[in-house]
Design a protein around this motif. Structure first.
Motif, PDB file in Angstrom:
ATOM      1  N   ASP A 283       0.862  -1.183   0.000  1.00 52.06           N
ATOM      2  CA  ASP A 283       0.000   0.000   0.000  1.00 52.06           C
ATOM      3  C   ASP A 283       0.897   1.230   0.000  1.00 52.06           C
ATOM      4  OD1 ASP A 283      -2.015   1.815   0.180  1.00 52.06           O
ATOM      5  OD2 ASP A 283      -2.508   1.425   2.276  1.00 52.06           O
ATOM      6  N   PHE A 284       0.833   2.018  -1.084  1.00 46.37           N
ATOM      7  CA  PHE A 284       1.612   3.243  -1.203  1.00 46.37           C
ATOM      8  C   PHE A 284       0.647   4.395  -1.472  1.00 46.37           C
ATOM      9  CE2 PHE A 284       4.214  -0.285  -2.664  1.00 46.37           C
ATOM     10  CZ  PHE A 284       5.364  -0.124  -1.893  1.00 46.37           C
ATOM     11  N   SER A 285       0.846   5.531  -0.802  1.00 47.87           N
ATOM     12  CA  SER A 285      -0.075   6.656  -0.956  1.00 47.87           C
ATOM     13  C   SER A 285       0.654   7.949  -0.617  1.00 47.87           C
ATOM     14  CB  SER A 285      -1.309   6.485  -0.061  1.00 47.87           C
ATOM     15  OG  SER A 285      -0.934   6.520   1.303  1.00 47.87           O
ATOM     16  N   LEU A 286      -0.020   9.083  -0.944  1.00 44.05           N
ATOM     17  CA  LEU A 286       0.464  10.428  -0.635  1.00 44.05           C
ATOM     18  C   LEU A 286      -0.641  11.155   0.113  1.00 44.05           C
ATOM     19  CD1 LEU A 286       2.492  12.765  -0.891  1.00 44.05           C
ATOM     20  CD2 LEU A 286       1.464  13.288  -3.116  1.00 44.05           C
ATOM     21  N   ASP A 287      -0.321  11.637   1.335  1.00 43.76           N
ATOM     22  CA  ASP A 287      -1.273  12.370   2.166  1.00 43.76           C
ATOM     23  C   ASP A 287      -0.974  13.861   2.060  1.00 43.76           C
ATOM     24  OD1 ASP A 287      -2.114   9.878   2.847  1.00 43.76           O
ATOM     25  OD2 ASP A 287      -1.317   9.902   4.888  1.00 43.76           O
ATOM     26  N   LEU A 288      -2.017  14.674   1.793  1.00 39.57           N
ATOM     27  CA  LEU A 288      -1.888  16.121   1.708  1.00 39.57           C
ATOM     28  C   LEU A 288      -2.808  16.752   2.747  1.00 39.57           C
ATOM     29  CD1 LEU A 288      -2.026  14.930  -1.513  1.00 39.57           C
ATOM     30  CD2 LEU A 288      -1.160  17.219  -1.880  1.00 39.57           C
ATOM     31  N   SER A 289      -2.257  17.619   3.604  1.00 41.37           N
ATOM     32  CA  SER A 289      -3.045  18.239   4.656  1.00 41.37           C
ATOM     33  C   SER A 289      -2.430  19.601   5.006  1.00 41.37           C
ATOM     34  CB  SER A 289      -3.060  17.335   5.901  1.00 41.37           C
ATOM     35  OG  SER A 289      -1.743  17.174   6.422  1.00 41.37           O
ATOM     36  N   PRO A 290      -3.260  20.564   5.487  1.00 40.75           N
ATOM     37  CA  PRO A 290      -4.726  20.517   5.426  1.00 40.75           C
ATOM     38  C   PRO A 290      -5.202  20.817   4.006  1.00 40.75           C
ATOM     39  CG  PRO A 290      -4.012  22.583   6.389  1.00 40.75           C
ATOM     40  CD  PRO A 290      -2.768  21.786   6.152  1.00 40.75           C
ATOM     41  N   LEU A 291      -6.160  20.059   3.544  1.00 39.03           N
ATOM     42  CA  LEU A 291      -6.644  20.214   2.168  1.00 39.03           C
ATOM     43  C   LEU A 291      -8.060  19.664   2.104  1.00 39.03           C
ATOM     44  CD1 LEU A 291      -5.675  21.098  -0.712  1.00 39.03           C
ATOM     45  CD2 LEU A 291      -5.283  18.681  -1.164  1.00 39.03           C
ATOM     46  N   ALA A 292      -8.969  20.436   1.525  1.00 35.17           N
ATOM     47  CA  ALA A 292     -10.354  19.997   1.361  1.00 35.17           C
ATOM     48  C   ALA A 292     -10.457  19.046   0.170  1.00 35.17           C
ATOM     49  CB  ALA A 292     -11.266  21.204   1.166  1.00 35.17           C
ATOM     50  N   PRO A 293     -11.315  18.035   0.250  1.00 34.36           N
ATOM     51  CA  PRO A 293     -11.470  17.115  -0.899  1.00 34.36           C
ATOM     52  C   PRO A 293     -11.883  17.828  -2.178  1.00 34.36           C
ATOM     53  CG  PRO A 293     -12.472  16.183   1.088  1.00 34.36           C
ATOM     54  CD  PRO A 293     -12.106  17.592   1.415  1.00 34.36           C
ATOM     55  N   ALA A 294     -12.605  18.981  -2.070  1.00 34.95           N
ATOM     56  CA  ALA A 294     -13.035  19.688  -3.276  1.00 34.95           C
ATOM     57  C   ALA A 294     -11.873  20.318  -4.016  1.00 34.95           C
ATOM     58  CB  ALA A 294     -14.056  20.765  -2.904  1.00 34.95           C
ATOM     59  N   ALA A 295     -10.709  20.455  -3.359  1.00 38.14           N
ATOM     60  CA  ALA A 295      -9.556  21.053  -4.031  1.00 38.14           C
ATOM     61  C   ALA A 295      -8.904  20.115  -5.027  1.00 38.14           C
ATOM     62  CB  ALA A 295      -8.521  21.486  -2.979  1.00 38.14           C
ATOM     63  N   VAL A 296      -9.210  18.819  -4.963  1.00 34.05           N
ATOM     64  CA  VAL A 296      -8.631  17.847  -5.882  1.00 34.05           C
ATOM     65  C   VAL A 296      -9.423  17.875  -7.178  1.00 34.05           C
ATOM     66  CG1 VAL A 296      -8.035  15.419  -6.230  1.00 34.05           C
ATOM     67  CG2 VAL A 296      -7.855  16.433  -3.945  1.00 34.05           C
TER      68      VAL A 296
END
Length: 368
Positions: A283-296
């Motif tokens: 399992d590989f992932s990238l976490d971005l915070s603080p960030l609203a889901p609507a910004a993606v």
């Protein structure tokens, strides 16, 4: 210095000291990349030792790393060994074995012989017919394959490793990079994980206080956006190099515009993992915070999911695919918003005064 740096490990492997072989070779993983002939030989020796200890999953992982070696002979050896490890389970025919009765329920041998002797003295009977023939006895290959498949299934279900890269947004133009490695609390860190942790420390990331068993969390300093993204790209490239993969450099684009009331940020990340074979349980992932889901605005081939704890999003990476992420967001400036509110209030007061003067009330007067 000996021509063969692994002579001692080979001698221990011949004696069956698999644990000593792994302890002597694991510190050398970072010095011998799997793409080199020496690194490929090291991975093959570790795969044989893992097989001797019954750990098929780690043996398969070592064989996959040798596939990127420049030596065709070593690649062929790794491919043959991987075919043996990935062999499907075979069904064992029933005529390969005999079913023995429970000895606890059988009669004592001495009593049985006495009964047979007395019966023969009383009455002569013809001998009993011979027992039915059985199939030829063969090595229990089917049982071994079933046991190997059950062992592999147990290891895969027992806990999967995860690597989460972190990108934290601070003040405008400032980012922070982090890495979080999660594994089964009862499992020991693999040589690849140990080498990756050492590489992250050398890149400037420092471990934080332990959260729980099986979690290694490292964070870097708060840097300008360009330097932080460069650090993130170097960690991704180094992780692929330690795994024996020649990955293209990640595509990282950053754009930021200041509009006084806030800063508009645009981030594009591209990670090409088409050369990486899918690995079950990884399992590989990238976490971005603080960030609203609507910004993606775009996340392919897998969608980003919200993180309630850090008020951010997690973008899972898929092995064997070209991953792309596009983010647009605003970072509001409290001072700029306050100045805008004061300007709007002043304009409204001037308009009201102008309207009062046009109605004939004159300008506001101080009380006498």
């Amino acid at each position: 210095m000996s021509d063969d740096p692994f002579r001692e490990a080979r001698q221990r492997l011949e004696r069956g000291d698999y644990g000593q072989v792994l302890r002597s070779l694991e510190p050398l993983v970072a010095s011998y990349p799997p793409a080199s002939p020496d690194g490929a030989q090291l991975q093959l020796l570790m795969a044989t030792a893992w097989m001797g200890q019954g750990n098929t999953v780690r043996a398969m992982a070592c064989c996959r790393q040798v596939k990127r070696c420049s030596d065709a002979t070593l690649r062929a050896q790794a491919r043959d060994l991987l075919e043996v490890l990935e062999a499907p389970a075979l069904e064992r025919p029933r005529h390969w074995s005999l079913t023995l009765p429970d000895l606890g329920e059988a009669e004592p041998v001495a009593g049985r012989l006495q009964q047979l002797a007395s019966r023969r003295r009383r009455q002569r009977r013809p001998p009993p017919p011979p027992p039915p023939p059985v199939g030829p006895t063969r090595p229990p290959l089917g049982f071994a394959a079933v046991a190997l498949a059950l062992l592999l299934l147990t290891v895969l279900l027992g806990g999967c490793g995860a690597v989460h890269a972190e990108l934290t947004f601070h003040s405008p133009g400032r980012l922070q990079v982090g890495e979080r490695l999660v594994r089964d609390p009862a499992a020991v860190a693999t040589p690849w994980e140990q080498a990756l942790l050492e590489a992250l420390r050398q890149a400037g990331l420092r471990p934080t206080a332990p959260e729980r068993p099986g979690v290694d969390h490292l964070v870097g300093p708060v840097l300008p956006a360009g330097a932080a993204l460069q650090q993130l790209g170097e960690t991704i490239t180094e992780a692929g190099r330690l795994a024996g993969l020649d990955l293209p450099a990640p595509r990282l684009q950053w754009e930021e515009r200041n509009w006084l009331v806030g800063v508009r940020q645009h981030l594009v990340i591209g990670v090409d993992l088409r050369r990486a074979d899918p690995l079950p349980g990884a399992d590989f992932s990238l976490d971005l915070s603080p960030l609203a889901p609507a910004a993606v605005r775009l996340a392919t081939p897998r969608s980003a999911v919200p993180l309630a704890v850090d008020r951010g999003v997690r973008w899972p990476l898929q092995l064997g695919a070209d991953n792309r992420l596009d983010v647009h967001c605003w970072r509001w400036n409290p001072l700029g918003l306050g100045a805008l509110a004061i300007g709007v209030a002043l304009l409204l007061a001037l308009l009201l005064a102008r309207l009062r003067q046009q109605l004939g009330f004159g300008l506001p007067q101080l009380p006498a």
